[in-house]
Design an enzyme around this catalytic site. Sequence first.
Site, PDB file in Angstrom:
ATOM      1  N   CYS A  85       0.841  -1.201   0.000  1.00 26.30           N
ATOM      2  CA  CYS A  85       0.000   0.000   0.000  1.00 26.30           C
ATOM      3  C   CYS A  85       0.878   1.254   0.000  1.00 26.30           C
ATOM      4  O   CYS A  85       1.519   1.570  -0.989  1.00 26.30           O
ATOM      5  CB  CYS A  85      -0.981  -0.031   1.168  1.00 26.30           C
ATOM      6  SG  CYS A  85      -2.328   1.177   0.989  1.00 26.30           S
ATOM      7  N   HIS A 175      -3.583  -4.732   0.610  1.00 23.72           N
ATOM      8  CA  HIS A 175      -3.023  -5.223   1.872  1.00 23.72           C
ATOM      9  C   HIS A 175      -3.077  -6.739   1.887  1.00 23.72           C
ATOM     10  O   HIS A 175      -4.141  -7.329   2.081  1.00 23.72           O
ATOM     11  CB  HIS A 175      -3.800  -4.661   3.066  1.00 23.72           C
ATOM     12  CG  HIS A 175      -3.499  -3.224   3.358  1.00 23.72           C
ATOM     13  ND1 HIS A 175      -2.545  -2.843   4.273  1.00 23.72           N
ATOM     14  CD2 HIS A 175      -4.015  -2.081   2.843  1.00 23.72           C
ATOM     15  CE1 HIS A 175      -2.485  -1.518   4.324  1.00 23.72           C
ATOM     16  NE2 HIS A 175      -3.365  -1.025   3.460  1.00 23.72           N
ATOM     17  N   GLU A 177      -1.662  -8.578   4.125  1.00 28.41           N
ATOM     18  CA  GLU A 177      -1.527  -9.093   5.478  1.00 28.41           C
ATOM     19  C   GLU A 177      -2.856  -9.359   6.170  1.00 28.41           C
ATOM     20  O   GLU A 177      -2.897 -10.056   7.196  1.00 28.41           O
ATOM     21  CB  GLU A 177      -0.686  -8.127   6.334  1.00 28.41           C
ATOM     22  CG  GLU A 177      -1.345  -6.786   6.654  1.00 28.41           C
ATOM     23  CD  GLU A 177      -1.105  -5.719   5.595  1.00 28.41           C
ATOM     24  OE1 GLU A 177      -1.069  -4.530   5.969  1.00 28.41           O
ATOM     25  OE2 GLU A 177      -0.974  -6.073   4.407  1.00 28.41           O
TER      26      GLU A 177
END
Length: 519
Positions: A85, A175, A177
Amino acid sequence: MTVEHSESILIVDFGSQVTQLIARRVREAGVYSEIAPFTSAAEAFARMKPQGVILSGSPASVLDEGSPRVPQAIFDSGVPILGICYGQQVMMHQLGGTVTLGESGEFGLAFIEIEDSCVLFDGVWHEGENHQVWMSHGDKVTELAPGFRSVAVSPGSPFAVVADDQRRYYATQFHMEVVHTPDGAKLLANFVRHVCGLAGDWTMAEFRAAKIAEIRQQVGSGRVICGLSGGVDSAVAAVLIHEAIGEQLTCVFVDHGLMRSGEADQVVSLFRGHYNIPLVHVNAETLFLNGLAGVTDPEAKRKFIGKTFIDVFEEEARKIGGAEFLAQGTLYPDVIESVSFTGGPSVTIKSHHNVGGLPERMNMKLVEPLRELFKDEVRALGRELGLPDVFVGRHPFPGPGLAIRIPGEVTKERCDILRKADAIYLEEIRNAGLYDAIWQAFAVLLPVRTVGVMGDYRTYDSVLALRAVTSTDGMTAVAFQFPGDFLARVATRIVNEVRGINRVTYDYTSKPPGTIEWE
């Protein structure tokens, strides 16, 4: 003390609320990771000598004057870099690309189209496929830095994934994660294993050994007192510290009168009887409840409980004699909503009673061996330490206890009402075989009274809210969907068996926008 790790990844924190999730995913791939705020990333990089670097997201814009930057030493080092990001945008900005203020951003679920092969995609994604990801950005990259190629696009990101294979630089606008990018953990594992070439043999056993060594180095021959709350976190911290320093540890259980039903007795019997760890039981119910009288602001409650908690510890430390260290079971989710884990620029959401430093006057230093871990990792450590599953698997319970499950004034009467109702709720959950499927379940006694009818009489009593959520890490959560007439059965029992409650509701709010606890 710095424990050496043969394999490691440095994560540069630019202030994202989910930076620690990156570290968690890296650890799941079997590699040790550390987070450093961008302000001290150069020092951390020189100290760690990591085999790879990951750049986090951020609430900032690279177009703003004074916005965070990557230390040039990282780019000059030749190690693989992954940007996520803001991490992608700052890479492009510093390496010669262009970032533009977006006319419209991408927030939430999105789908990307895979345009070309990439080592990040090995065994996961293939050219021509479309995959779900989670976006959260306003700015976007509009021109790539020299050496990069585009390998995936989305409707709002012309460069959703980019790669510079020669320098081993990769970046995603989404993202990877978070759990909302279903394949994100696999992509991160590909970076760690295939790009950085790491074996991934870091385990919870290694973490245990490293922390024991750190505790011994930090404490030396000093004495430690550890605060037991009755929950998993403080218990695991206590057992770990006891393994490190033995009889130098004394546990102190401050019974603030805000525990769940029967919990105080369980704590005393477990630690005195089962583990034979020195335990001081302090009955401070009157002290806490008197101090909470008339207090309705959630932050004021937390601050009072935190201050009083420390005051009691000071007094017990003097009685014990010679205690230099205070141990706490602080976890990362406690920290990320208060201050950044490593002093970086995360946005404050709410304070926690065991976070934020001790008063200047307190002559004890903190020992917080679990500060880097999420709840599921603490449970894994607990099992590694030999704690029984029935205890390790208990739902999280907040340090301030029932005080933050009673919006408004906290009184002994309201605590007793909530204790009874909460016990019925958890009993029914266990009887239905649902306890282990739920991350956290509890009741909240609302400062609301409603009209009801019991028999031929009008009642005007309190409302109880039930809460149950599923989560993997406590950072995001969704309401648990109970089967059939479960909630109706629980509501009937509570209204019939708990005097003072005549209405029961269920909280369907997810996190975000809500938090798991009500206060």
